[in-house]
Design a protein around this motif. Structure first.
Motif, PDB file in Angstrom:
ATOM      1  N   ARG A 226       0.731  -1.221   0.111  1.00 17.62           N
ATOM      2  CA  ARG A 226      -0.142   0.034  -0.079  1.00 17.62           C
ATOM      3  C   ARG A 226       0.919   1.268  -0.106  1.00 17.62           C
ATOM      4  N   VAL A 227       2.053   1.171  -0.021  1.00 19.03           N
ATOM      5  CA  VAL A 227       2.960   2.368  -0.037  1.00 19.03           C
ATOM      6  C   VAL A 227       3.956   2.278  -1.473  1.00 19.03           C
ATOM      7  N   ARG A 228       3.754   3.159  -2.278  1.00 19.26           N
ATOM      8  CA  ARG A 228       4.377   3.226  -3.529  1.00 19.26           C
ATOM      9  C   ARG A 228       4.936   4.537  -4.010  1.00 19.26           C
ATOM     10  N   TYR A 229       5.832   4.427  -4.866  1.00 23.18           N
ATOM     11  CA  TYR A 229       6.147   5.663  -5.739  1.00 23.18           C
ATOM     12  C   TYR A 229       5.768   5.117  -7.224  1.00 23.18           C
ATOM     13  N   SER A 230       5.230   6.406  -7.964  1.00 21.71           N
ATOM     14  CA  SER A 230       4.882   6.040  -9.460  1.00 21.71           C
ATOM     15  C   SER A 230       5.931   6.539 -10.339  1.00 21.71           C
ATOM     16  N   GLY A 231       6.821   7.347  -9.711  1.00 20.34           N
ATOM     17  CA  GLY A 231       7.965   7.717 -10.835  1.00 20.34           C
ATOM     18  C   GLY A 231       7.390   8.905 -11.595  1.00 20.34           C
ATOM     19  N   ALA A 232       8.163   9.617 -12.259  1.00 23.08           N
ATOM     20  CA  ALA A 232       7.920  10.507 -13.431  1.00 23.08           C
ATOM     21  C   ALA A 232       7.538   9.980 -14.692  1.00 23.08           C
ATOM     22  N   PRO A 233       6.509  10.574 -15.237  1.00 23.18           N
ATOM     23  CA  PRO A 233       5.717  10.459 -16.616  1.00 23.18           C
ATOM     24  C   PRO A 233       6.655  10.288 -18.014  1.00 23.18           C
ATOM     25  N   LEU A 234       7.873  11.109 -17.822  1.00 23.18           N
ATOM     26  CA  LEU A 234       8.932  11.276 -18.764  1.00 23.18           C
ATOM     27  C   LEU A 234      10.231  10.807 -18.102  1.00 23.18           C
ATOM     28  N   HIS A 235      10.968  10.511 -19.269  1.00 21.96           N
ATOM     29  CA  HIS A 235      12.574  10.290 -18.809  1.00 21.96           C
ATOM     30  C   HIS A 235      13.207  11.577 -18.693  1.00 21.96           C
ATOM     31  N   TYR A 236      13.814  11.780 -17.735  1.00 22.09           N
ATOM     32  CA  TYR A 236      14.635  13.397 -17.413  1.00 22.09           C
ATOM     33  C   TYR A 236      16.176  13.001 -17.347  1.00 22.09           C
ATOM     34  N   SER A 237      16.565  11.953 -17.457  1.00 23.03           N
ATOM     35  CA  SER A 237      18.011  11.845 -17.292  1.00 23.03           C
ATOM     36  C   SER A 237      18.216  10.275 -17.981  1.00 23.03           C
ATOM     37  N   PHE A 238      19.587  10.290 -18.793  1.00 22.78           N
ATOM     38  CA  PHE A 238      19.968   8.990 -19.183  1.00 22.78           C
ATOM     39  C   PHE A 238      19.823   7.828 -18.077  1.00 22.78           C
ATOM     40  N   GLY A 239      20.317   8.230 -16.769  1.00 25.81           N
ATOM     41  CA  GLY A 239      20.253   7.258 -15.586  1.00 25.81           C
ATOM     42  C   GLY A 239      18.698   6.571 -15.656  1.00 25.81           C
ATOM     43  N   GLU A 240      17.823   7.114 -16.350  1.00 27.30           N
ATOM     44  CA  GLU A 240      16.425   6.592 -15.944  1.00 27.30           C
ATOM     45  C   GLU A 240      16.092   5.814 -17.284  1.00 27.30           C
ATOM     46  N   GLN A 241      16.840   5.638 -18.220  1.00 23.82           N
ATOM     47  CA  GLN A 241      16.584   5.178 -19.692  1.00 23.82           C
ATOM     48  C   GLN A 241      15.964   3.755 -19.679  1.00 23.82           C
ATOM     49  N   HIS A 242      16.235   3.056 -18.522  1.00 19.74           N
ATOM     50  CA  HIS A 242      15.709   1.642 -18.562  1.00 19.74           C
ATOM     51  C   HIS A 242      14.643   1.471 -17.683  1.00 19.74           C
ATOM     52  N   LYS A 243      13.977   2.544 -16.974  1.00 17.06           N
ATOM     53  CA  LYS A 243      12.812   2.545 -16.081  1.00 17.06           C
ATOM     54  C   LYS A 243      11.801   2.825 -16.914  1.00 17.06           C
ATOM     55  N   GLN A 244      10.455   1.966 -16.568  1.00 18.47           N
ATOM     56  CA  GLN A 244       9.263   2.115 -17.365  1.00 18.47           C
ATOM     57  C   GLN A 244       8.505   3.447 -16.938  1.00 18.47           C
ATOM     58  N   ARG A 245       7.777   3.919 -17.723  1.00 20.22           N
ATOM     59  CA  ARG A 245       7.155   5.135 -17.322  1.00 20.22           C
ATOM     60  C   ARG A 245       5.580   5.025 -17.351  1.00 20.22           C
ATOM     61  N   GLY A 246       4.772   5.421 -16.342  1.00 16.64           N
ATOM     62  CA  GLY A 246       3.633   4.981 -15.979  1.00 16.64           C
ATOM     63  C   GLY A 246       2.967   5.603 -14.714  1.00 16.64           C
ATOM     64  N   SER A 247       1.746   4.995 -14.471  1.00 15.74           N
ATOM     65  CA  SER A 247       1.156   5.374 -13.203  1.00 15.74           C
ATOM     66  C   SER A 247       0.618   4.066 -12.518  1.00 15.74           C
ATOM     67  N   TRP A 248       0.314   4.279 -11.390  1.00 10.52           N
ATOM     68  CA  TRP A 248      -0.375   3.174 -10.659  1.00 10.52           C
ATOM     69  C   TRP A 248      -1.908   3.475 -10.488  1.00 10.52           C
ATOM     70  N   LEU A 249      -2.739   2.397 -11.207  1.00 13.69           N
ATOM     71  CA  LEU A 249      -4.195   2.202 -11.012  1.00 13.69           C
ATOM     72  C   LEU A 249      -4.403   1.369  -9.737  1.00 13.69           C
ATOM     73  N   VAL A 250      -5.143   2.200  -8.837  1.00 12.99           N
ATOM     74  CA  VAL A 250      -5.429   1.772  -7.757  1.00 12.99           C
ATOM     75  C   VAL A 250      -6.998   1.792  -7.473  1.00 12.99           C
ATOM     76  N   ASP A 251      -7.409   0.378  -6.871  1.00 16.68           N
ATOM     77  CA  ASP A 251      -8.780   0.174  -6.646  1.00 16.68           C
ATOM     78  C   ASP A 251      -8.986   0.162  -5.330  1.00 16.68           C
TER      79      ASP A 251
END
Length: 386
Positions: A226-251
């Motif tokens: 129940r405790v999460r980070y969604s991260g950024a919706p866009l890559h802002y550095s090359f260090g993030e290049q392999h990280k997925q972009r998106g959001s958590w859908l919570v019900d």
């Protein structure tokens, strides 16, 4: 109730000198489409909406467009401030936003939730803006001596959240912007984040709410169910290049958290890092596939090459970063280099030691050695004439 957890939009941030406004606009359009497709009831933006405390006009326009589009879906928006955006600027017109758009930036109002109803009753959303200890301790004067660290102010803030939960009852969601214990450091940390104990908030601080939506880390993270980070919706550095972009859908169901699902967002322009000697990077027969990607070129030649960025951009129009990292440079012993400098008997020896140190063991070429001797000889002659 269906909630979409997003954060760290950083509207206005540049990517190695390039504007990201158009790319982010496209990604937020896709996010709005997901809100509509999945019949989302509440959209959470957990801080760092803007990248600066003084956003440009284009940043305000993009935020206005995004909020209007989200409002038109029928979803309620709950937004907090982060360490990049200014709570005062982000929240300056919050009193005017009565119709489903809520900007929560006041630390004194943490215990006063935004309440949204569904068929099971109320869900209370508690917004915790980014809390700078030196600033917020003046508001909580009784705890002035205790509130010295980010962990302490966040624990105090979450105590206020739990007080609000006791007063209001029903299901609850907390929204906060901080660096929590248990985060994977490879997930894409903020530039300003310190990983020492001062800024580290223990996971236990978030006990209580049915879901905790965190911002501040640019890669998705699940610290608990129940405790999460969604991260950024866009890559802002090359260090993030392999990280997925998106959001958590919570019900949420009648009893609390029911399920959490990850929704991917599109990547407007892929990021790639190419490593090797410069000529090999330029002549790679597969290079054409990266013609539309953001490219970071790490060339490993022993010596710096002439105009590497210009040459790379002829092959890769979106080359954004060039780094010179000679092969084997990480194996150079700083101590042996210092000792060699101390034992050098001539300027030629000192220069040779320096070149080998910065070139991963490669000293001067024959032509460079000639130039070094010429320069040193000219200096000796000049000194003799004085």
């Amino acid at each position: 109730m269906r909630i979409l957890h997003t954060s760290d939009w950083h509207i206005g941030r540049t990517f190695h000198g390039h504007s990201t406004v158009a790319a982010l606009a496209g990604v937020l359009d896709a996010l709005v489409a997901q809100v509509r497709e999945h019949a989302v009831d509440v959209v959470i933006v957990a801080g760092d909406v803007f990248d600066s405390a003084t956003p440009a006009a284009s940043a305000y326009r993009l935020l206005d467009d995004a909020l209007l589009a989200l409002h038109e879906t029928g979803a309620t928006v709950v937004m907090t401030s982060g360490n990049h955006d200014s709570a005062a600027r982000l929240g300056f017109h919050s009193r005017l936003l009565r119709d489903g758009i809520h900007v929560l930036t006041d630390p004194l109002a943490i215990a006063a939730p935004v309440t949204v109803h569904d068929e099971h009753g109320p869900v209370h959303f508690y917004g915790v803006p980014y809390l700078e200890p030196a600033i917020v301790r003046q508001h909580w004067i009784d705890d002035e001596r205790a509130l010295r660290t980010q962990a302490q102010v966040m624990q105090h803030a979450m105590t206020l959240v739990r007080d609000g939960m006791t007063a209001h009852g029903g299901r609850s969601v907390a929204v906060a912007h901080c660096f929590a214990a248990g985060v994977d450091a490879t997930a894409g940390l903020e530039r300003e984040v310190r990983q020492g104990g001062l800024d580290l908030v223990p996971l236990s601080a978030f006990d209580g709410p049915d879901y905790v939506a965190l911002g501040h880390i640019h890669g998705r993270q699940q610290l608990s169910e129940r405790v999460r980070y969604s991260g950024a919706p866009l890559h802002y550095s090359f260090g993030e290049q392999h990280k997925q972009r998106g959001s958590w859908l919570v019900d949420l169901d009648a009893h609390g958290l029911a399920s959490v699902e990850w929704l991917d967002l599109p990547v407007p322009r892929a990021l790639v890092t190419l490593t090797g000697p410069l000529d090999e990077i330029l002549s790679d027969e597969n290079a054409a596939r990266h013609a539309d990607d953001w490219v970071c070129a790490v060339y490993t030649d022993a010596v710096p090459q002439h105009e590497p960025m210009r040459r790379l951009r002829e092959r890769f129009p979106f080359c954004a970063l060039v780094q010179h990292q000679p092969e084997g440079a990480d194996t150079v012993d700083e101590r042996s280099y210092t000792q060699r400098l101390r034992s050098a008997v001539s300027d030629v020896d000192r220069i040779e030691a320096f070149l080998e140190h910065v070139r991963a063991g490669h000293g001067a070429t024959e032509r460079e050695a000639e130039l070094i001797r010429e320069v040193l000889d000219d200096r000796v002659r000049a000194e003799a004439l004085v």
